[in-house]
Design an enzyme around this catalytic site. Structure first.
Site, PDB file in Angstrom:
ATOM      1  N   VAL A   1       3.693  -6.123   2.523  1.00  0.00           N
ATOM      2  CA  VAL A   1       3.453  -7.408   3.161  1.00  0.00           C
ATOM      3  C   VAL A   1       4.052  -8.502   2.298  1.00  0.00           C
ATOM      4  O   VAL A   1       3.867  -8.522   1.073  1.00  0.00           O
ATOM      5  CB  VAL A   1       1.943  -7.659   3.367  1.00  0.00           C
ATOM      6  CG1 VAL A   1       1.726  -8.970   4.117  1.00  0.00           C
ATOM      7  CG2 VAL A   1       1.305  -6.524   4.135  1.00  0.00           C
TER       8      VAL A   1
ATOM      9  N   GLY B   1       0.828  -1.184   0.000  1.00  0.00           N
ATOM     10  CA  GLY B   1       0.000   0.000   0.000  1.00  0.00           C
ATOM     11  C   GLY B   1       0.864   1.235   0.000  1.00  0.00           C
ATOM     12  O   GLY B   1       2.074   1.178  -0.240  1.00  0.00           O
TER      13      GLY B   1
ATOM     14  N   MET C   1       1.939   2.926   2.416  1.00  0.00           N
ATOM     15  CA  MET C   1       2.887   3.032   3.510  1.00  0.00           C
ATOM     16  C   MET C   1       3.455   1.689   3.950  1.00  0.00           C
ATOM     17  O   MET C   1       4.496   1.639   4.577  1.00  0.00           O
ATOM     18  CB  MET C   1       2.221   3.713   4.709  1.00  0.00           C
ATOM     19  CG  MET C   1       1.677   5.092   4.384  1.00  0.00           C
ATOM     20  SD  MET C   1       0.880   5.877   5.793  1.00  0.00           S
ATOM     21  CE  MET C   1       2.308   6.276   6.781  1.00  0.00           C
ATOM     22  N   GLY C   2       2.765   0.581   3.629  1.00  0.00           N
ATOM     23  CA  GLY C   2       3.218  -0.700   4.123  1.00  0.00           C
ATOM     24  C   GLY C   2       3.412  -1.722   3.020  1.00  0.00           C
ATOM     25  O   GLY C   2       2.853  -1.603   1.927  1.00  0.00           O
TER      26      GLY C   2
ATOM     27  N   ASP D   1     -10.676   1.636  11.155  1.00  0.00           N
ATOM     28  CA  ASP D   1     -10.402   1.508   9.722  1.00  0.00           C
ATOM     29  C   ASP D   1     -11.079   0.256   9.174  1.00  0.00           C
ATOM     30  O   ASP D   1     -10.530  -0.441   8.336  1.00  0.00           O
ATOM     31  CB  ASP D   1      -8.900   1.451   9.481  1.00  0.00           C
ATOM     32  CG  ASP D   1      -8.537   1.735   8.020  1.00  0.00           C
ATOM     33  OD1 ASP D   1      -9.353   2.361   7.324  1.00  0.00           O
ATOM     34  OD2 ASP D   1      -7.456   1.308   7.583  1.00  0.00           O
TER      35      ASP D   1
ATOM     36  N   LYS E   1       5.012  -8.066   7.762  1.00  0.00           N
ATOM     37  CA  LYS E   1       4.607  -6.705   7.414  1.00  0.00           C
ATOM     38  C   LYS E   1       5.737  -5.751   7.809  1.00  0.00           C
ATOM     39  O   LYS E   1       6.215  -5.765   8.946  1.00  0.00           O
ATOM     40  CB  LYS E   1       3.321  -6.309   8.136  1.00  0.00           C
ATOM     41  CG  LYS E   1       2.931  -4.851   7.918  1.00  0.00           C
ATOM     42  CD  LYS E   1       1.675  -4.479   8.683  1.00  0.00           C
ATOM     43  CE  LYS E   1       0.458  -4.874   7.917  1.00  0.00           C
ATOM     44  NZ  LYS E   1      -0.781  -4.330   8.545  1.00  0.00           N
TER      45      LYS E   1
END
Length: 885
Positions: free
Chosen positions: A26, A21, A23-24, A134, A41
């Protein structure tokens, strides 16, 4: 920098990417130590140095590690390698809920199963003080083992705020999006209060969950917009298109549930994920628990005004057809609709339809805590408060549908609903329910004798109506209900356990009774049937009122009806075939609140539930409170941290009689609990461990007060020898165990609410006679002189921390203050009113407030801003359903 396949983070060997995404990132990896597949992650490299992002990453680790639930992704490990922080998570094989919705709406069975699992996971998080913030389809994975809730990167306690702009930048988005897209995608599930920058709480997740349910049912998002501004406008100002217009086969109950989740005002929403779960389970069950066809309550419901139009049109058509005989007679069909409570009402109790079906009466508590009787003429759209019925409980109708009888202040009253003042008929200290027969006799639940009483409808001195068969284990009788002849009546005879509870028939002027079998709940006769509730399903069974016997098999009428294990069931039926019932869990919804000496609510704590008996710890940092579980008499004890506003279950749901009282050092609690046919008075450390039994017998007990020197615990005990009334005892402590209890107050009246003064020399208590209770003070521990300190009735006395002031509640819910001057004898001032207490009154033995040590604040049980119980449903011609006879 992307992690290459074959590279390692500690003992974890990277297999390949799973997703990324804004910011992250996996990755799929293998745990070389345990030989299992996991998900790793990590943060994107350019964000690793950002302290706020790192803080979110750490928060997600703490949050996930604190939750253990089959529908929440498990955290296996955390690590740091080469300047890189990472989380090791359970590898969830499957597809995201977002991908599944992309293929179209979910079948109803799948929707309800997945929705129930998500709701259960949210409930677990919320009970731990965690708000997800979220929730969306992309953060739910569908695995073979069930739904898995992911991505707690934004989760935190409801007391910590964050702006919508901050919340929009989720570090764990499941797929790449532009900055504009990220905001838009997140806003799709944001509640109005989040968009306004207010703090999130569990109700924020309820809103998002409503959006998810809507999307699962329709394949469309609940709120859409071509721009960020238009999307926000839709969320703030518009309602989604009704689900049935998109998916016509959607059950009306699901549409109603989603609407309740998507209420703009958080106070108007369903308040807990637990309640959402229960509603989804109820919808999934469909037919009754008896395994027969779905009851009329599960049919499509229409809005109230439309229902009346349909009823009027159907009636006109039926008359025309019968008159002209042009077509065959139309089949009978039940009409079902819901009644909307008045805007200012926050609690509704047992609704009662008049015998002629023209008017509905119910108890309602408003936002100020005042309980009154309200009536709703079925020919109008509005309910009206019945003047003069403040603090009234449990109304029931006269046979001619003109008068109502009710209980208030230890008396039985009647009032003309057309107009006129209330008229007192007789004393009725603890009347819980009543019935008015066509022969001019009123029956009501008894008081100190635990027998059903009867009195003339014109007033008089009540007398016993039934004999309690104590030789065969009966302890008391309750829930009288006349049969059509006005002479015979139904009632419940209670034994030592629920299994020994019996439905009986008795007759005015005779002590003979007839058993009809085990009693699931209170019963009513209507339209040739007995109605009663079993496990939440309203059952009708054909009944011959003349021969006093059943004459057919039972069948279901409605499901999800309020009831509790004491036999209370929220339904009522008229002579013309109209049925009314409440759905949901029984009991009033309350919450803890700090109130000052002017009666102003300073702050509220926790979430609404069925609480009672709060008791503050000696250091004023914690409160122990009892909470009744849904639709049972089982009660759990919770310890609430007042600084963190976080509750922890202390005694699991079972049979605690609750009312915990603190030891002087605040390290232990005393309470009573039922174990088999015994009731034990026990002590347990707040840090856990086993119970230390102080006193055990088969008599009901409630712990009241632990003296400041630690030498005594006072408690109430229901003394069987005096016909079921309460007496007050004290048990000496020493050597880690209790000694032999000694009696302190044992009168023929109800002796309750003992509270020992801080210096241990005086004890306040309530002596409740046939009219009302009064507050007394006597010497402690050796009884001697006593002084009455209340003047117009009182209950629940408590002491200020220095012993110089006593508080109590008057019969009309005013919090009173009495100044105490020490001496021999002590002197007591006249009672002074502090304020009208906004409390929900409980049974005589239950506490509803606790004063702070300095007497400047009071922790009270106040009504929740909105009731958490379900809807009031009306069914016209309830027998006109498939399977009825």
């Amino acid at each position: 920098m992307a992690l290459a396949p074959g590279s390692r983070l500690g003992v974890y060997e990277i297999s390949g990417p799973l997703g990324a995404g804004g910011m992250g990132e996996v990755y799929r990896a293998r745990d070389t130590r345990l030989g299992r597949e996991v998900a790793i992650k990590v943060l994107r490299q350019h964000l690793m140095a950002a302290p706020e992002v790192s803080a979110r990453f750490e928060r997600e680790a703490r949050v996930i590690s604190s939750l253990n639930h089959p529908n929440i992704c498990t955290l296996h490990d955390v690590g740091h390698e080469g300047g890189m922080d990472y989380l090791v998570l359970e590898l969830v094989e499957g597809e995201s809920l977002a991908d599944r919705i992309g293929r179209g709406p979910l079948p109803l069975a799948d929707l309800l199963r997945i929705g129930t699992q998500i709701a259960d996971a949210l409930d677990k998080a919320h009970r731990a003080g965690i708000v997800h913030r979220d929730l969306k389809p992309g953060n739910v994975m569908l695995a073979k083992s069930g739904a898995k809730l992911l991505d707690f990167g934004l989760a935190r306690g409801g007391a910590l705020g964050e702006t919508p702009e901050q919340a929009a930048q989720s570090p764990t988005m499941s797929r790449p999006l532009t900055a504009h897209g990220t905001i838009l995608g997140t806003f799709q599930y944001m509640a109005p209060e989040q968009l306004e920058g207010r703090d999130a709480d569990p109700r924020t997740d309820i809103w998002a969950f409503g959006c998810v349910l809507y999307e699962m049912a329709t394949g469309r998002r609940a709120f859409q917009g071509k721009s960020q501004a238009s999307l926000i406008s839709a969320i703030m100002s518009h309602d989604p298109e009704p689900i049935p217009q998109i998916s016509p086969l959607t059950p009306p109950a699901l549409e109603r549930l989603v609407k309740a989740c998507l209420a703009k005002d958080p106070d108007d929403r369903i308040q807990t994920a637990h309640d959402v779960k229960l509603q989804l389970q109820w919808i999934a069950e469909g037919g009754s628990q008896l395994g027969v066809a779905a009851p009329v309550a599960a049919r499509r419901r229409v809005r109230e005004r439309g229902a009346w139009v349909v009823a009027a049109v159907a009636t006109t058509v039926a008359i025309a057809l019968a008159a002209t005989v042009l077509w065959p007679k139309a089949p009978r069909r039940a009409v079902t609709f819901e009644l909307t409570p008045p805007a200012q009402v926050v609690q509704i109790d047992l609704p009662r339809i008049s015998p002629d079906g023209s008017c509905l009466a119910f108890n309602a508590t408003d936002s100020t805590g005042v309980t009154s009787i309200w009536i709703r003429r079925m020919s109008t759209l509005q309910a009206q408060r019945l003047p003069g019925t403040e603090n009234a409980t449990r109304p029931f109708w006269s046979p001619d549908s003109r008068y109502l009888a009710y209980f208030s202040g230890g008396k039985l009253y009647k009032i003309d609903t057309v107009g006129g003042p209330p008229l007192a008929l007789c004393d009725a200290l603890t009347g819980a329910d009543g019935s008015w027969g066509r022969r001019g006799v009123i029956l009501f639940d008894g008081s100190t004798t635990d027998s059903i009483r009867m009195v003339s409808a014109a007033g008089g001195v009540p007398s016993g109506a039934v004999r309690i068969d104590r030789a065969h284990g009966e302890t008391f009788a309750s829930w009288p209900q006349f049969l059509p002849d006005g002479r015979h009546f139904l009632y419940i005879a209670y034994g030592q356990t629920q299994e020994t509870r019996t439905l009986k028939v008795a007759s005015i002027g005779s002590k003979e009774t007839k058993s009809l079998g085990p009693a699931a709940s209170r019963a009513e006769y209507a339209s040739g049937h007995l109605l009663y509730v079993r496990a939440g399903t309203l059952i009708a069974q054909p009944f011959d009122a003349g021969a006093i016997r059943f004459k057919g098999d039972p069948f279901p009428v409605a499901q999800g009806v309020e009831f509790d294990a004491l036999g209370s069931a929220r339904f009522s039926a008229s002579l013309n075939g109209t049925l009314v019932y409440r759905s949901g869990s029984a009991g009033e919804s309350s919450r803890l609140a700090w109130v000052n000496r002017r009666g102003e609510i300073l702050a509220t704590l926790g979430t609404p539930a069925d609480y009672d008996s709060p008791a503050l710890s000696p250091d004023q940092t914690q409160v122990v409170v009892a909470r009744r579980e849904s639709q049972t008499t089982n009660r759990s004890l919770w310890i609430w941290d007042l600084d963190r506003d976080l509750g922890t279950e202390f005694v699991a749901p079972g049979q605690p009689n609750a009312d915990g009282t603190w030891s002087p050092d605040g390290k232990r609690l005393a309470y009573a609990t039922t174990r088999g046919d015994r009731v034990d008075l026990v002590v347990r450390s707040i840090d856990g461990g086993t119970d230390s039994v102080l006193y055990s017998s088969n008599e009901w007990k409630v712990a009241n007060s632990w003296t400041s020197d630690g030498r005594w615990i006072t408690f109430m005990i229901r003394a069987n020898a005096t016909g079921g009334t309460f007496d007050i005892y004290a048990i000496p402590l020493g050597g880690g165990a209790g000694g032999k209890p000694i009696p302190l107050v044992a009168t023929p009246a109800m002796d309750v609410h003992s509270a020992v003064s801080p210096d241990g020399t005086l004890m306040a208590y309530v002596e409740a006679g046939t009219d009302r209770g009064e507050v007394y003070v006597q010497a402690f521990p050796t009884p001697g002189a006593r002084w009455r300190i209340s003047t117009e009735g009182g209950r629940q006395p408590s002491w200020r921390g220095d012993g110089r002031e006593i508080f109590y509640l008057s019969r009309d819910q005013r919090l009173m203050s009495v100044t105490v001057t020490p001496g021999s004898p002590p002197r007591f001032s006249r009672p002074q009113e502090l304020f009208k207490a906004p409390v929900i009154l409980r049974a005589l033995t239950r506490d509803v407030y606790a004063p702070a040590r300095d007497g400047q604040r009071f922790l009270m049980l106040v009504p929740a801003r909105r009731a958490t119980v379900g809807a009031t449903t009306v069914v016209l011609d309830w027998l006109a359903q498939e399977g009825s006879k």
